[in-house]
Structure formats: structure tokens, C-alpha cells
Design a protein around this motif. Sequence first.
Motif, mmCIF file in Angstrom:
data_model
loop_
_atom_site.group_PDB
_atom_site.id
_atom_site.type_symbol
_atom_site.label_atom_id
_atom_site.label_comp_id
_atom_site.label_asym_id
_atom_site.label_seq_id
_atom_site.Cartn_x
_atom_site.Cartn_y
_atom_site.Cartn_z
ATOM 1 N N ILE A 270 54.739 24.161 33.185
ATOM 2 C CA ILE A 270 55.287 25.495 32.978
ATOM 3 C C ILE A 270 54.884 26.369 34.164
ATOM 4 N N ALA A 271 55.497 27.539 34.270
ATOM 5 C CA ALA A 271 55.216 28.432 35.400
ATOM 6 C C ALA A 271 55.090 29.865 34.916
ATOM 7 N N SER A 272 54.221 30.612 35.626
ATOM 8 C CA SER A 272 53.950 31.995 35.254
ATOM 9 C C SER A 272 53.854 32.866 36.500
ATOM 10 N N PRO A 273 54.720 33.866 36.649
ATOM 11 C CA PRO A 273 54.578 34.805 37.781
ATOM 12 C C PRO A 273 53.288 35.608 37.597
ATOM 13 N N VAL A 274 52.497 35.721 38.664
ATOM 14 C CA VAL A 274 51.207 36.394 38.520
ATOM 15 C C VAL A 274 50.934 37.366 39.660
ATOM 16 N N GLY A 275 50.092 38.334 39.345
ATOM 17 C CA GLY A 275 49.515 39.211 40.346
ATOM 18 C C GLY A 275 48.071 38.798 40.569
ATOM 19 N N PRO A 276 47.188 39.698 40.999
ATOM 20 C CA PRO A 276 45.779 39.352 41.214
ATOM 21 C C PRO A 276 45.099 38.929 39.915
ATOM 22 N N TYR A 277 44.162 37.972 40.018
ATOM 23 C CA TYR A 277 43.440 37.481 38.840
ATOM 24 C C TYR A 277 42.542 38.565 38.267
ATOM 25 N N GLY B 279 42.293 43.779 42.398
ATOM 26 C CA GLY B 279 42.223 42.914 43.569
ATOM 27 C C GLY B 279 40.847 42.304 43.767
ATOM 28 N N ALA B 280 40.524 41.996 45.035
ATOM 29 C CA ALA B 280 39.303 41.246 45.356
ATOM 30 C C ALA B 280 38.092 42.160 45.503
ATOM 31 N N LYS B 281 37.797 42.933 44.483
ATOM 32 C CA LYS B 281 36.589 43.756 44.511
ATOM 33 C C LYS B 281 35.402 42.918 44.040
ATOM 34 N N PRO B 282 34.173 43.315 44.408
ATOM 35 C CA PRO B 282 32.995 42.546 43.996
ATOM 36 C C PRO B 282 32.883 42.449 42.474
ATOM 37 N N VAL B 283 32.512 41.273 41.999
ATOM 38 C CA VAL B 283 32.373 41.059 40.562
ATOM 39 C C VAL B 283 30.897 40.993 40.180
ATOM 40 N N LYS B 284 30.641 41.243 38.913
ATOM 41 C CA LYS B 284 29.290 41.189 38.360
ATOM 42 C C LYS B 284 29.170 39.914 37.535
ATOM 43 N N ILE B 285 28.113 39.152 37.763
ATOM 44 C CA ILE B 285 27.947 37.827 37.168
ATOM 45 C C ILE B 285 26.804 37.823 36.158
ATOM 46 N N ILE C 265 23.599 41.499 45.718
ATOM 47 C CA ILE C 265 23.839 40.712 46.928
ATOM 48 C C ILE C 265 24.196 41.674 48.062
ATOM 49 N N GLY C 266 23.391 41.694 49.110
ATOM 50 C CA GLY C 266 23.663 42.604 50.224
ATOM 51 C C GLY C 266 23.723 44.039 49.757
ATOM 52 N N SER C 267 24.808 44.713 50.117
ATOM 53 C CA SER C 267 24.992 46.100 49.698
ATOM 54 C C SER C 267 25.727 46.205 48.370
ATOM 55 N N GLY C 268 26.086 45.047 47.823
ATOM 56 C CA GLY C 268 26.857 45.044 46.580
ATOM 57 C C GLY C 268 28.350 45.106 46.812
ATOM 58 N N ALA D 188 43.061 30.560 41.029
ATOM 59 C CA ALA D 188 43.526 31.811 40.429
ATOM 60 C C ALA D 188 43.030 33.031 41.195
ATOM 61 N N ALA D 189 41.719 33.091 41.456
ATOM 62 C CA ALA D 189 41.130 34.279 42.071
ATOM 63 C C ALA D 189 41.040 34.192 43.594
ATOM 64 N N VAL D 190 41.350 33.040 44.181
ATOM 65 C CA VAL D 190 41.267 32.771 45.617
ATOM 66 C C VAL D 190 39.801 32.866 46.068
ATOM 67 N N VAL D 191 39.432 33.945 46.766
ATOM 68 C CA VAL D 191 38.039 34.154 47.181
ATOM 69 C C VAL D 191 37.622 35.547 46.721
ATOM 70 N N THR D 192 36.549 35.600 45.934
ATOM 71 C CA THR D 192 36.113 36.860 45.343
ATOM 72 C C THR D 192 34.634 37.087 45.631
ATOM 73 N N PRO D 193 34.243 38.262 46.125
ATOM 74 C CA PRO D 193 32.828 38.527 46.391
ATOM 75 C C PRO D 193 32.036 38.740 45.107
ATOM 76 N N VAL D 194 30.808 38.242 45.088
ATOM 77 C CA VAL D 194 29.880 38.514 43.995
ATOM 78 C C VAL D 194 28.970 39.651 44.448
ATOM 79 N N GLY D 195 28.976 40.753 43.706
ATOM 80 C CA GLY D 195 28.183 41.915 44.100
ATOM 81 C C GLY D 195 26.840 42.008 43.409
ATOM 82 N N THR D 196 26.832 41.713 42.097
ATOM 83 C CA THR D 196 25.622 41.880 41.292
ATOM 84 C C THR D 196 25.447 40.698 40.354
ATOM 85 N N VAL D 197 24.203 40.305 40.138
ATOM 86 C CA VAL D 197 23.877 39.214 39.219
ATOM 87 C C VAL D 197 22.935 39.762 38.158
#
Length: 359
Positions: free
Chosen positions: A164-171, A175-181, A325-328, A307-316
Motif C-alpha cells: 500500500i502507499a501513503s502520501p506523507v509530509g515530515p515524520y 520538520g527536523a527539529k531536535p527531539v527529546k529522548i 547534547i551540545g547546545s540542544g 520515515a524521519a530521515v536524519v533527526t537531531p537529538v537535543g535532550t536525553v
Amino acid sequence: MNFDHLPHPAPTPADKREEALQDPGFGKLFTDHMVVIDYDEDKGGWHKATLGPREAISLDPAAAVLHYAQEIFEGMKAYKQPDDSLALFRPEQNARRFNDSARRMAMPELPEELFLESIRQLVAADRDWVPSDPDGSLYLRPFMFASEAFLGVRPAKQYKYILIASPVGPYFKGGAKPVKIWVSRNYTRAAPGGTGAAKTGGNYAASLVPQAEGIEHGCDQVVFLDAVEKKWIEELGGMNLFFVFDDGTVITPPLTGTILPGITRDSLIQLLREEGLQVREEPYSIDQWRADATTGKLLETMACGTAAVVTPVGTVLGPDGEFTIGSGGTGQMTNKVRDKLVGLQKGRVEDSHGWTMKL
């Protein structure tokens, strides 16, 4: 194998389709068609390939997948190119990984060319569903499950492969903003000898409770530790991890059978090495992650997947506390390799690797 084409009685009108594509989200909108290929051990294997309307699946209540979870899937995308054509990114790797998963789950392998032809057939039928938005793509979900009706514990003899197929935007929204883990201490995703390297639904089901735990703590994703010592970083619920250091080295957890061998992961290893970085596939502990982030030795952490391609990790964040991580924010190397990878996928960067397949 020839594909039978079944006419769609009521395809989505163009105006309704265009309206839906203005904000497709991720995994909520689906195209008009699907591919189905049947497998029957007693009928010589794979047969009866069809491209037809997307519709509900009829299953016997005793279908093996409902009781013993014989199921696998893949995730890949079709990307719009500058000349308005479409292309896939390393689809032969998806075909191979699909069969790796099939072998681990005692399921029949699907010939790689048949896998690729199913993609061509569906994308040709639903190419108008590819979003025109620069961040958009057509997400493709090939999957296979045991359809034989029986309650004995053995590999099934009948299966269905469906695409099956699904049109998608950013995961991730925004967009690719830093995520919290969130660091999962009470749950593990996979153990040695298990199914961690297979792309099977049970692995993702196992991540849902800790993922919900992370969300309760304001996090976007959960990171899993190894099942034996509970100290070594493995992967997120659906993404691999990379750690970029101030001495020009990068570490990513090794493929030891407990994490998914990501195609984006393999691509990033090559792209990072082309940037002059020394990439090592070796264990990296949660305690070392915290220490290196605290001293500044660790510059960036990036998560990657189809799905997300490359996403920065800002906080753990975890039961043991929180670190940044770094400046976040988004690091320089994360931005650079993400731009290059997306450029390759969308045809804006010359493909010297032979990774893209035009459709």
C-alpha cells in the motif's frame, strides 16, 4: 510474473486528492490502489499477482498471523525529482532486508525482482498522489503475513504479500527539529537470539508501552538499552543512532542481531566517511553518553530512519536525570549529512553511489 489489473470503480476525484495532499500528515492518508500477491506451498509458491483498488482484507479468524504473529514489513519512499519523474532510494536493499526478515520469521522469500516490480506497478498507478511539497514523498509499505487458517504451532503454508502507499509530509511535526529522548530502564526491545534484526510487527509492539512512558515525560522517542547488561545503547523505537565527537570520530551501535540494520544507517556511514570522519561500529554505553555530553566531547547525536530521515537529538531524559547534547540544537554535521541525503533522494545532488532508481 504478470500482474492482473483490476479497474477501480470510484477513484478519488482530482480536486479531493489535491485538497488532501495540502496537509497529508504521516500515515493517515492512503492512495487508491494496492498490490496483492498470494503464496500457497501446495500450489507451487507465489502466484496470482494483482494491482487493484485498495480495500479491506478478508481473513479467517484462525489465520495464523492473528495467533502466532508471522508478519513482516518494509518502509520506503518514492521521491519526486526535479524533472517531475519519480525515484526510489536503494530499493534493492529493502528487497534484501525483506527476505532477511522472512527467513527469521520462517516465511517464504519473495523474489527481489517481484518485490521491485510490485513497487513499480503501484507507483505507476498512484503517481498523482506524490505531494508537491518539498518535504513530501510517497511512503510505501510492503508487508507479508501468514493467512493460512490453522491453530497448530508451525510455519504457515499460505501467505499474502500486500503493498500500500501513503502520501506523507515530515515524520515529526515542525520538520527536523531536535527531539527529546526517554531512556527506557524497565523495558527492552530485543534480546540476543531474538527477532531484533527482523522488521516484524512484534518488535514495534514491544516499544509501545515504553514509548507511552516517554510521552508522559514530555519526550518524542524512547531509546532502548541491551537486554543483558542494560547499559549499552541499541536503538530508538524505530531509528538508529549516531554519536559525533570533537575529535572527528563517530560511533554507531554495531549490528549484533538485536537492532534493525537500517538502510539509512548504512547510507549515513558512507556519507560521514566521505566527510572525512572516522566511523566506528562499536558498543556505546548510556553512562558514557551522559559523560561525553557533559564534558562537551560529544558534539552531536543524530537519529535516522526512512520515515524521519536524519533527526537531531537535543535532550536525553530518564530515571537517572537529564542531559543535553551540545547546545540542544541541530548540529553542523547533522544538518550537512541530512541535506546531502535528502538531496540524493530528491535528485538535487549527483548520485555517484548508484543509490537511486528512476521509475
